[in-house]
Scaffold this motif. Structure first.
Motif, PDB file in Angstrom:
ATOM      1  N   ASN A   1       0.832  -1.199   0.000  1.00 45.70           N
ATOM      2  CA  ASN A   1       0.000   0.000   0.000  1.00 45.70           C
ATOM      3  C   ASN A   1       0.867   1.249   0.000  1.00 45.70           C
ATOM      4  OD1 ASN A   1      -2.329  -1.529   0.137  1.00 45.70           O
ATOM      5  ND2 ASN A   1      -2.514  -1.364   2.350  1.00 45.70           N
ATOM      6  N   SER A   2       0.388   2.276  -0.673  1.00 49.73           N
ATOM      7  CA  SER A   2       0.996   3.601  -0.608  1.00 49.73           C
ATOM      8  C   SER A   2      -0.053   4.523  -0.012  1.00 49.73           C
ATOM      9  CB  SER A   2       1.405   4.093  -2.001  1.00 49.73           C
ATOM     10  OG  SER A   2       1.964   5.391  -1.921  1.00 49.73           O
ATOM     11  N   GLY A   3       0.156   4.904   1.256  1.00 53.82           N
ATOM     12  CA  GLY A   3      -0.909   5.601   1.966  1.00 53.82           C
ATOM     13  C   GLY A   3      -2.088   4.652   2.102  1.00 53.82           C
ATOM     14  N   LYS A   4      -3.245   5.052   1.650  1.00 54.29           N
ATOM     15  CA  LYS A   4      -4.429   4.192   1.697  1.00 54.29           C
ATOM     16  C   LYS A   4      -4.710   3.521   0.355  1.00 54.29           C
ATOM     17  CE  LYS A   4      -6.691   6.773   5.424  1.00 54.29           C
ATOM     18  NZ  LYS A   4      -6.492   5.715   6.416  1.00 54.29           N
ATOM     19  N   LYS A   5      -3.802   3.705  -0.613  1.00 54.07           N
ATOM     20  CA  LYS A   5      -3.998   3.145  -1.947  1.00 54.07           C
ATOM     21  C   LYS A   5      -3.268   1.808  -2.081  1.00 54.07           C
ATOM     22  CE  LYS A   5      -3.165   4.135  -6.848  1.00 54.07           C
ATOM     23  NZ  LYS A   5      -2.557   5.087  -7.822  1.00 54.07           N
ATOM     24  N   ARG A   6      -3.969   0.789  -2.547  1.00 58.15           N
ATOM     25  CA  ARG A   6      -3.359  -0.521  -2.772  1.00 58.15           C
ATOM     26  C   ARG A   6      -2.581  -0.505  -4.088  1.00 58.15           C
ATOM     27  NH1 ARG A   6      -4.648  -5.594  -1.007  1.00 58.15           N
ATOM     28  NH2 ARG A   6      -4.702  -4.469   0.979  1.00 58.15           N
ATOM     29  N   ILE A   7      -1.278  -0.801  -4.017  1.00 55.39           N
ATOM     30  CA  ILE A   7      -0.432  -0.851  -5.207  1.00 55.39           C
ATOM     31  C   ILE A   7      -0.523  -2.228  -5.856  1.00 55.39           C
ATOM     32  CG2 ILE A   7       1.907  -0.588  -6.108  1.00 55.39           C
ATOM     33  CD1 ILE A   7       0.669   2.003  -5.076  1.00 55.39           C
ATOM     34  N   SER A   8      -0.305  -3.257  -5.057  1.00 53.87           N
ATOM     35  CA  SER A   8      -0.406  -4.622  -5.569  1.00 53.87           C
ATOM     36  C   SER A   8      -0.518  -5.593  -4.407  1.00 53.87           C
ATOM     37  CB  SER A   8       0.808  -4.982  -6.442  1.00 53.87           C
ATOM     38  OG  SER A   8       1.998  -4.996  -5.669  1.00 53.87           O
ATOM     39  N   SER A   9      -0.894  -6.823  -4.722  1.00 50.51           N
ATOM     40  CA  SER A   9      -0.970  -7.875  -3.710  1.00 50.51           C
ATOM     41  C   SER A   9      -0.770  -9.216  -4.397  1.00 50.51           C
ATOM     42  CB  SER A   9      -2.314  -7.840  -2.974  1.00 50.51           C
ATOM     43  OG  SER A   9      -3.381  -8.074  -3.876  1.00 50.51           O
TER      44      SER A   9
END
Length: 330
Positions: A58-66
């Protein structure tokens, strides 16, 4: 903790129940403006079917990848080596240079040491949840476990320990010089007081006790069960709620049947959301932490989280004096 808010952090852990790494991830998810890469592996895959390793970035509250791997079916050396590889691979694959890497247990911390050598991590932190001089019956495996522990203490920038006894154990067993003491910082278990919903006194079951934890012999739940026939003579409607699963579960259920107390014991098994555990605990009148008195085992060196959970829910604790802060809690 505030120093971590704007940093790019990797947390790598083996997990079963909610503890420090999950609490740290939650805190950073709510407050951090930086990147957080949370890598997790199952600690007791035999107790939670369908669980594999994975990560969330996550970057802040944004999901980048999983990413998630297939469920773990075999639990042994190969599994732990794969965990070590995935820690390194997923961090390298991110392509970022991370401000701090927090490895929970020595294998995850070892990955941080390697990544720091590659220049992918600025600061490596070894979070020690326990210290067991005789973790494995296999002499070679136990020697490797202790060697990796010693290596991580020496190579990581900081080592966070749950209790001062871990530092003392390393002096005695691993002969780690006292010059490394300043790197071993005490970071005990905590609780989310702001999150726990206190139950009004009128909704508390006055004759209900609770036990939360992995069902192992050293946890001492059998001591409570053995005392229940005497308790039931004085408090006929006494009820015990057991939350958790473990290798000793079959023996405990056999003991429950043998004592004829099936109607007075409710086994809930593993409860996924820890907030649900807190709700159950908050409505009980007493929490049990009856650890056995083995001074060479995990409990002697640890800081049991269940006592903090009970107290955070305003529930009195009945316990043995096995862990280092038992007298403080008393």
């Amino acid at each position: 903790m505030k120093k971590l808010i704007k940093k790019n952090i990797v947390i790598a852990t083996h997990e079963y129940a909610t503890g420090f790494p999950q609490h740290l991830r939650s805190y950073l998810s709510d407050h951090s403006s930086g990147n957080v890469l949370y890598i997790h592996h199952p600690l007791h895959p035999e107790l939670r079917e369908g669980i594999g390793s994975g990560y969330e970035w996550n970057s802040g509250k944004k999901r980048i990848s999983s990413r998630s791997t297939r469920p773990v079916t075999a639990f042994g050396i190969a599994f732990f080596m794969k965990s070590l590889f995935l820690d390194i691979w997923w961090t390298l694959k991110s392509g970022k240079r991370w401000d701090a890497y927090i490895g929970v247990n020595n294998l995850n911390a070892l990955a941080g040491v390697v990544l720091q050598k590659f220049g992918m991590v600025k600061k490596s932190i070894y979070y020690t949840v326990d210290f067991i001089p005789h973790r494995f019956s296999n002499t070679f495996l136990n020697a490797m476990y202790l060697w990796i522990d010693k290596l991580c203490v020496k190579q990581c920038d900081e080592t966070w320990i749950l209790s001062p006894r871990i530092r003392e154990g390393r002096h005695r067993v691993l002969h780690i010089p006292s010059s490394y003491d300043r790197k071993q910082i005490e970071v005990p278990e905590g609780i989310w007081l702001s999150r726990i919903k206190q139950a009004p006194f009128s909704s508390v079951s006055p004759h209900t006790g609770v036990f939360v934890g992995v069902l192992l012999e050293r946890m001492g739940l059998q001591l409570v069960l053995q005392a229940m026939p005497k308790i039931l003579k004085k408090i006929p409607d006494f009820r015990l709620i057991v939350i958790g699963k473990g290798a000793y579960e079959h023996e405990l259920k056999r003991l429950i049947t043998q004592l004829g107390i099936q109607k007075s014991v409710e086994c809930k098994g593993y409860v996924e959301k820890f907030s649900d555990v807190e709700k159950i605990v908050a409505r009980c009148a007493v929490g049990f932490a009856p650890y056995t008195t083995e001074k060479s085992g995990l409990t002697y060196f640890a800081d049991p989280a269940k006592t903090k959970t009970y107290l955070g829910c305003s529930v009195p604790v009945v316990m043995t004096n096995m862990f280092h802060n038992a007298c403080d809690i008393e």
